[in-house]
Design an enzyme around this catalytic site. Structure first.
Site, PDB file in Angstrom:
ATOM      1  N   CYS A 147      -5.391  -5.633  -4.479  1.00 47.91           N
ATOM      2  CA  CYS A 147      -5.941  -5.275  -3.174  1.00 47.91           C
ATOM      3  C   CYS A 147      -7.030  -6.284  -2.823  1.00 47.91           C
ATOM      4  O   CYS A 147      -7.691  -6.819  -3.711  1.00 47.91           O
ATOM      5  CB  CYS A 147      -6.530  -3.870  -3.265  1.00 47.91           C
ATOM      6  SG  CYS A 147      -7.230  -3.289  -1.723  1.00 47.91           S
ATOM      7  N   TYR A 161     -13.486   2.141   2.790  1.00 50.13           N
ATOM      8  CA  TYR A 161     -12.648   3.335   2.914  1.00 50.13           C
ATOM      9  C   TYR A 161     -13.401   4.618   2.579  1.00 50.13           C
ATOM     10  O   TYR A 161     -12.961   5.709   2.950  1.00 50.13           O
ATOM     11  CB  TYR A 161     -11.414   3.208   2.014  1.00 50.13           C
ATOM     12  CG  TYR A 161     -10.396   2.241   2.535  1.00 50.13           C
ATOM     13  CD1 TYR A 161      -9.390   2.646   3.415  1.00 50.13           C
ATOM     14  CD2 TYR A 161     -10.436   0.894   2.175  1.00 50.13           C
ATOM     15  CE1 TYR A 161      -8.458   1.746   3.909  1.00 50.13           C
ATOM     16  CE2 TYR A 161      -9.508  -0.014   2.668  1.00 50.13           C
ATOM     17  CZ  TYR A 161      -8.521   0.421   3.534  1.00 50.13           C
ATOM     18  OH  TYR A 161      -7.609  -0.471   4.032  1.00 50.13           O
ATOM     19  N   ASN A 193       0.829  -1.205   0.000  1.00 57.69           N
ATOM     20  CA  ASN A 193       0.000   0.000   0.000  1.00 57.69           C
ATOM     21  C   ASN A 193       0.866   1.259   0.000  1.00 57.69           C
ATOM     22  O   ASN A 193       1.995   1.215   0.447  1.00 57.69           O
ATOM     23  CB  ASN A 193      -0.896   0.003   1.252  1.00 57.69           C
ATOM     24  CG  ASN A 193      -2.173  -0.774   1.024  1.00 57.69           C
ATOM     25  OD1 ASN A 193      -2.711  -0.788  -0.078  1.00 57.69           O
ATOM     26  ND2 ASN A 193      -2.668  -1.433   2.058  1.00 57.69           N
TER      27      ASN A 193
END
Length: 442
Positions: free
Chosen positions: A172, A256, A150
């Site tokens: 991801c 997120y 990341n």
């Protein structure tokens, strides 16, 4: 003719590595891995040995002829590799704790891949990734780089822009986690659910959801509007969405997105958590210590179920499925980070996006989605601008570029606060940011 595949994992001492080993064991018939090199740095030596020994026991239990090599020498490991996976953390968890704690002092969200923390993780990581790319060009020019490090979107962006490596895919576990969450909400097996993903890493939306080929998007949105059913992840507070907002948005956000659509609540949640039990990095440190204690057990020869608490569930499946599909030219559909090439109309063609792709032996072929819905388009474009400017700052070490990147991030309220956070974080991470502190003399 070389027998079997050579795979190199940089950051091999990661607590996630047993997931990867499990994935390769499970697919051995299709994906004949003969050598797996786990590479780490001096500071990660002890963890590398613990994980490496567990990996050897797992392979032995499976009765497979996979050689596991442990190495501190990246260049030695990379020679003639077929696939290189990256899963490292520059500065280890202590650096992450600073990324999370310092912004909170200024009333700004401190998070690993979003806001100031995401910027600094990128500034530390991108020069290292570009160094790996240089070594790959020389030592394994035909290898695929599969990056899980990341911020995966920003890292993929940097590789596409600032290296000569063309065979790069960012990966991801968020899309897989979302699909699993949707399947659970619908009460069906995950393989019956197909999601049309588009956006950026940690900013990806489900544009449509199919169950056995029939759209059930509305059903999933209604389910998300139910406060008892807030789909979330291990590392993000599962604050429930406002039902009218989520229905009005008309697409499915990822966990997120709470940082952007519920900023004040998430900030408060972080402040409370940091005071009560520590930042996420500090919590993860404890989890990691427990995992490595488990990994040390000479009788353990499987991936322990406790690993899922780490937030990386399904990650090996994502990684191994991708490598398997490239190697076997499977042409199945997977959401990955790759060059846009016109798939999302409102993002530049040469930028990295996270989108469903057909996975071929030539790599991912993005599936065109046209324009993103107007309600989410602007935020995605703003984050893409942030990633681009941040990647430039990481490569150039230019202070003003870094300040612009910090200020244009939607989680940072003003240039004044951006400058204060930037200055404190540059000082805190000085040893991992030589590009900002080395005088260049002509």
């Amino acid at each position: 003719m070389k027998q079997g595949l050579k795979i190199v994992t940089i950051g091999g001492g990661s607590s996630y590595t047993p997931e990867l080993i499990e994935g390769f064991i499970k697919r051995y018939e299709e994906l004949p891995v003969s050598e797996l090199w786990l590479v780490d740095i001096e500071a990660g030596k002890e963890k590398l040995e613990i994980v490496g020994n567990l990996a050897k026991r797992m392979v032995e239990k499976a009765g497979l002829p996979i050689e596991i090599h442990l190495s501190m020498d990246r260049r030695e490991a990379l020679k003639n590799a077929d696939f290189v996976t990256t899963q490292f953390r520059v500065g280890l968890l202590d650096a992450r704790a600073k990324d999370e704690r310092i912004p909170l002092k200024y009333g700004v969200i401190g998070q690993e891949t979003n806001g100031p923390g995401g910027l600094f993780k990128g500034l530390r990581t991108i020069p290292v990734i570009l160094g790996i790319c240089k070594d790959m060009e020389e030592l394994c020019p035909d290898a695929w780089l599969v990056n899980f490090t990341n911020p995966a979107g920003m890292v993929t962006e940097a590789v596409l822009r600032y290296s000569n490596i063309k065979k790069v895919v960012g990966l991801c576990n968020v899309p897989i986690g979302m699909r699993m969450g949707m399947a659970k909400a619908l009460g069906v097996e995950a393989d019956r659910v197909q999601v049309n993903f588009a956006g950026l890493n940690h900013m990806v939306f489900g544009l449509d959801v199919m169950l056995d080929g029939v759209s059930v998007k509305q059903k999933v949105i209604d389910s998300m509007a139910d406060p008892d059913n807030a789909m979330s992840m291990k590392n993000i507070a599962g604050l429930s969405w406002d039902p009218d907002f989520i229905k009005g948005l008309g697409v499915i956000p990822c966990g997120y997105h709470r940082y952007y659509y519920k900023t004040s609540e998430m900030l408060q949640e972080e402040l409370d958590a940091a005071n009560e039990k520590g930042t996420r990095a500090e919590v993860v440190k404890k989890l990691e210590n427990e995992l490595f204690e488990l990994y040390k057990d000479p009788n353990l020869d499987i991936k322990p179920p406790q690993l899922e608490k780490r937030g990386g569930a399904y990650y090996s499946d994502a990684a191994c499925s991708l490598i398997n599909s490239i190697y076997n030219d499977k042409r199945d559909i997977q959401p990955v980070n790759t060059r846009n090439n016109g798939a999302i109309a409102s993002i530049p063609d040469d930028s990295a996006v996270e989108v469903n792709c057909v996975i071929t032996k030539e790599g991912p072929k993005p599936i065109s989605v046209g324009d993103l819905p107007v309600a989410v388009r602007g935020l995605v474009q703003q984050i893409k601008s942030f990633e681009r400017v941040a990647a430039e700052a990481a490569v150039t070490g230019d202070y003003q570029t870094a300040l612009v990147a910090m200020t244009i991030n939607p989680l940072v309220p003003s240039d004044t606060i951006a400058k204060q956070i930037l200055d404190e974080m540059l000082e805190a991470h000085k040893e991992h940011l030589p590009q900002f502190f080395t005088e260049i003399h002509a």
